[in-house]
Design a protein around this motif. Structure first.
Motif, PDB file in Angstrom:
ATOM      1  N   SER A 246       0.824  -1.208   0.000  1.00 56.19           N
ATOM      2  CA  SER A 246       0.000   0.000   0.000  1.00 56.19           C
ATOM      3  C   SER A 246       0.862   1.264   0.000  1.00 56.19           C
ATOM      4  CB  SER A 246      -0.918   0.014   1.228  1.00 56.19           C
ATOM      5  OG  SER A 246      -1.795  -1.098   1.219  1.00 56.19           O
ATOM      6  N   TRP A 247       2.052   1.181   0.619  1.00 56.07           N
ATOM      7  CA  TRP A 247       2.929   2.347   0.711  1.00 56.07           C
ATOM      8  C   TRP A 247       3.694   2.600  -0.587  1.00 56.07           C
ATOM      9  CZ3 TRP A 247       8.383   2.589   0.544  1.00 56.07           C
ATOM     10  CH2 TRP A 247       8.924   3.850   0.869  1.00 56.07           C
ATOM     11  N   ALA A 248       4.154   1.576  -1.234  1.00 55.35           N
ATOM     12  CA  ALA A 248       5.006   1.730  -2.421  1.00 55.35           C
ATOM     13  C   ALA A 248       4.229   2.336  -3.589  1.00 55.35           C
ATOM     14  CB  ALA A 248       5.584   0.379  -2.828  1.00 55.35           C
ATOM     15  N   GLY A 249       4.941   3.102  -4.387  1.00 51.41           N
ATOM     16  CA  GLY A 249       4.315   3.719  -5.551  1.00 51.41           C
ATOM     17  C   GLY A 249       3.793   2.713  -6.550  1.00 51.41           C
ATOM     18  N   ARG A 250       4.551   1.643  -6.726  1.00 55.50           N
ATOM     19  CA  ARG A 250       4.096   0.543  -7.574  1.00 55.50           C
ATOM     20  C   ARG A 250       4.206  -0.739  -6.756  1.00 55.50           C
ATOM     21  NH1 ARG A 250       6.937   1.285 -13.454  1.00 55.50           N
ATOM     22  NH2 ARG A 250       7.649   3.418 -13.068  1.00 55.50           N
ATOM     23  N   SER A 251       3.177  -1.540  -6.782  1.00 59.75           N
ATOM     24  CA  SER A 251       3.199  -2.765  -5.981  1.00 59.75           C
ATOM     25  C   SER A 251       2.542  -3.891  -6.752  1.00 59.75           C
ATOM     26  CB  SER A 251       2.496  -2.543  -4.647  1.00 59.75           C
ATOM     27  OG  SER A 251       1.164  -2.084  -4.832  1.00 59.75           O
ATOM     28  N   TYR A 252       3.060  -5.090  -6.535  1.00 60.41           N
ATOM     29  CA  TYR A 252       2.644  -6.248  -7.315  1.00 60.41           C
ATOM     30  C   TYR A 252       2.335  -7.418  -6.386  1.00 60.41           C
ATOM     31  CZ  TYR A 252       4.679  -3.420 -10.984  1.00 60.41           C
ATOM     32  OH  TYR A 252       4.970  -2.375 -11.836  1.00 60.41           O
ATOM     33  N   ALA A 253       1.101  -7.891  -6.484  1.00 55.32           N
ATOM     34  CA  ALA A 253       0.711  -9.110  -5.780  1.00 55.32           C
ATOM     35  C   ALA A 253       1.080 -10.292  -6.658  1.00 55.32           C
ATOM     36  CB  ALA A 253      -0.793  -9.103  -5.509  1.00 55.32           C
ATOM     37  N   MET A 254       1.586 -11.331  -6.031  1.00 61.32           N
ATOM     38  CA  MET A 254       1.926 -12.536  -6.773  1.00 61.32           C
ATOM     39  C   MET A 254       0.645 -13.242  -7.240  1.00 61.32           C
ATOM     40  SD  MET A 254       5.102 -12.088  -6.508  1.00 61.32           S
ATOM     41  CE  MET A 254       5.661 -13.559  -7.383  1.00 61.32           C
ATOM     42  N   GLY A 255       0.771 -14.060  -8.274  1.00 62.51           N
ATOM     43  CA  GLY A 255      -0.376 -14.815  -8.749  1.00 62.51           C
ATOM     44  C   GLY A 255      -0.941 -15.749  -7.712  1.00 62.51           C
ATOM     45  N   ASN A 256      -0.121 -16.115  -6.731  1.00 62.66           N
ATOM     46  CA  ASN A 256      -0.526 -17.011  -5.641  1.00 62.66           C
ATOM     47  C   ASN A 256      -0.881 -16.251  -4.370  1.00 62.66           C
ATOM     48  OD1 ASN A 256       2.539 -16.816  -6.136  1.00 62.66           O
ATOM     49  ND2 ASN A 256       2.452 -17.208  -3.942  1.00 62.66           N
ATOM     50  N   ALA A 257      -1.119 -14.933  -4.468  1.00 63.86           N
ATOM     51  CA  ALA A 257      -1.273 -14.090  -3.282  1.00 63.86           C
ATOM     52  C   ALA A 257      -2.626 -14.263  -2.599  1.00 63.86           C
ATOM     53  CB  ALA A 257      -1.079 -12.622  -3.659  1.00 63.86           C
ATOM     54  N   HIS A 258      -2.637 -13.923  -1.314  1.00 65.66           N
ATOM     55  CA  HIS A 258      -3.854 -13.851  -0.508  1.00 65.66           C
ATOM     56  C   HIS A 258      -4.783 -12.803  -1.127  1.00 65.66           C
ATOM     57  CE1 HIS A 258      -6.378 -12.776   2.959  1.00 65.66           C
ATOM     58  NE2 HIS A 258      -5.992 -13.902   3.546  1.00 65.66           N
ATOM     59  N   PRO A 259      -6.102 -12.999  -1.098  1.00 63.44           N
ATOM     60  CA  PRO A 259      -7.028 -12.021  -1.698  1.00 63.44           C
ATOM     61  C   PRO A 259      -6.858 -10.600  -1.183  1.00 63.44           C
ATOM     62  CG  PRO A 259      -8.191 -14.045  -1.176  1.00 63.44           C
ATOM     63  CD  PRO A 259      -6.813 -14.198  -0.607  1.00 63.44           C
ATOM     64  N   ASP A 260      -6.559 -10.430   0.098  1.00 59.06           N
ATOM     65  CA  ASP A 260      -6.378  -9.087   0.647  1.00 59.06           C
ATOM     66  C   ASP A 260      -5.126  -8.419   0.081  1.00 59.06           C
ATOM     67  OD1 ASP A 260      -8.651  -9.508   2.117  1.00 59.06           O
ATOM     68  OD2 ASP A 260      -7.605  -9.837   4.028  1.00 59.06           O
ATOM     69  N   VAL A 261      -4.137  -9.205  -0.264  1.00 60.73           N
ATOM     70  CA  VAL A 261      -2.913  -8.682  -0.865  1.00 60.73           C
ATOM     71  C   VAL A 261      -3.198  -8.212  -2.288  1.00 60.73           C
ATOM     72  CG1 VAL A 261      -0.555  -9.253  -1.575  1.00 60.73           C
ATOM     73  CG2 VAL A 261      -1.452 -10.108   0.600  1.00 60.73           C
ATOM     74  N   ILE A 262      -3.954  -8.999  -3.018  1.00 59.05           N
ATOM     75  CA  ILE A 262      -4.328  -8.624  -4.383  1.00 59.05           C
ATOM     76  C   ILE A 262      -5.087  -7.302  -4.377  1.00 59.05           C
ATOM     77  CG2 ILE A 262      -5.731  -9.300  -6.383  1.00 59.05           C
ATOM     78  CD1 ILE A 262      -5.094 -12.234  -5.613  1.00 59.05           C
TER      79      ILE A 262
END
Length: 294
Positions: A246-262
């Motif tokens: 949430s802090w970073a200007g660009r952020s990437y959730a992995m394809g295997n990420a938790h729904p809240d991370v996505i």
């Protein structure tokens, strides 16, 4: 890039976006494959990023002594943010602590008391700067045969304030509760005492000092270097990565990420076993080169 767009190919540089100066990546479930290895493609991408002038920070829930999985792939800076932001270590100096943001023992004891009442059956482990120790019913850490076993109250006892090694993380495990439900219960019961998160698929919580997170420590490290959030690209897969993404200007959730991370990330990449971090890092390098050549 559209919200949560899956990155699968290179894209052209975007002049309106600040150039990325630092990559912050989680390890387990993100940079590492499920067998805890780094692929040749990922190793090459990290090295190429450093050559392009982009710093790479490993930002993990792991303690410093478990950083051997990436120690051979540390380049210029040699720094890692460990224990969900509670410690900054120099991997070029055998994990020497450069910064410690401890969980004070009175707060840790209050958390133990609150969780014993809110979630009976919870067992605890105490992660110190010197190693981990745990209660009799806590799942044993086979990587730490030197751990002592006692109640959390005894493990957290010290003769006088500051007389014992700093606590960098308290861990709480429940044998039956749903992981997300356990996290919600703990935050409701003791969120005013400490910071709660999780990175395990089981009901295992990681508890740090109030306000301590991957994001807050990364922000401190970036400020020392004159790097803004807009100049950071971050990668993660589990709830302990949400504040950082949430802090970073660009952020990437992995394809295997938790729904809240996505939901928290601005973009999405492929799974950790499909070199998802490397896919994006290669694009970031191409973007930086295009800007320089423009």
């Amino acid at each position: 890039m559209r919200k949560n767009e899956v990155v699968t190919s290179s894209h052209s540089a975007r002049p309106e976006a600040p150039a990325i100066r630092l990559i912050a990546t989680d390890l387990d479930g993100t940079l590492l494959r499920d067998d805890k290895s780094l692929s040749e493609r990922t190793v090459a991408a990290l090295a190429a990023a450093e050559r392009a002038g982009i710093e790479v920070f490993f930002v993990t829930g792991r303690p410093a002594r478990w950083m051997d999985v990436v120690s051979d792939h540390v380049h210029g800076h040699g720094m890692a943010i460990c224990a969900n932001g509670a410690a900054v270590v120099d991997l070029h100096a055998d994990g020497e602590f450069l910064m410690v943001r401890p969980l004070e023992r009175p707060a840790a004891l209050a958390v133990v008391e609150a969780l014993r009442a809110a979630a009976p059956g919870t067992s605890f482990a105490v992660e110190l700067t010197t190693g981990i120790h745990y209660e009799p019913h806590y799942p044993p850490f086979f990587l730490d045969p030197g751990a002592s076993i006692a109640t959390a109250e005894k493990l957290l006892f010290e003769e006088a304030p500051g007389a014992a090694a700093p606590v960098i993380k308290l861990l709480a495990q429940h044998p039956e509760l749903d992981p997300d439900a356990f996290l919600a219960t703990a935050r409701e019961a003791a969120g005013h005492l400490a910071s709660f998160t999780r990175s395990s698929p089981t009901a295992l919580l990681e508890i740090s000092g109030l306000g301590v997170s991957k994001a807050s420590t990364l922000e401190l490290c970036c400020a020392e270097r004159g790097i803004t959030a807009a100049e950071v690209a971050a990668f993660g897969d589990m709830p302990n990565d949400i504040e950082m993404l949430s802090w970073a200007g660009r952020s990437y959730a992995m394809g295997n990420a938790h729904p809240d991370v996505i939901a928290a990330a601005t973009g999405r990449t492929t799974e950790n076993n499909e070199d998802g971090v490397a896919v994006v890092v290669e694009q970031l390098i191409a973007e930086a080169q295009a800007v320089r050549n423009a």
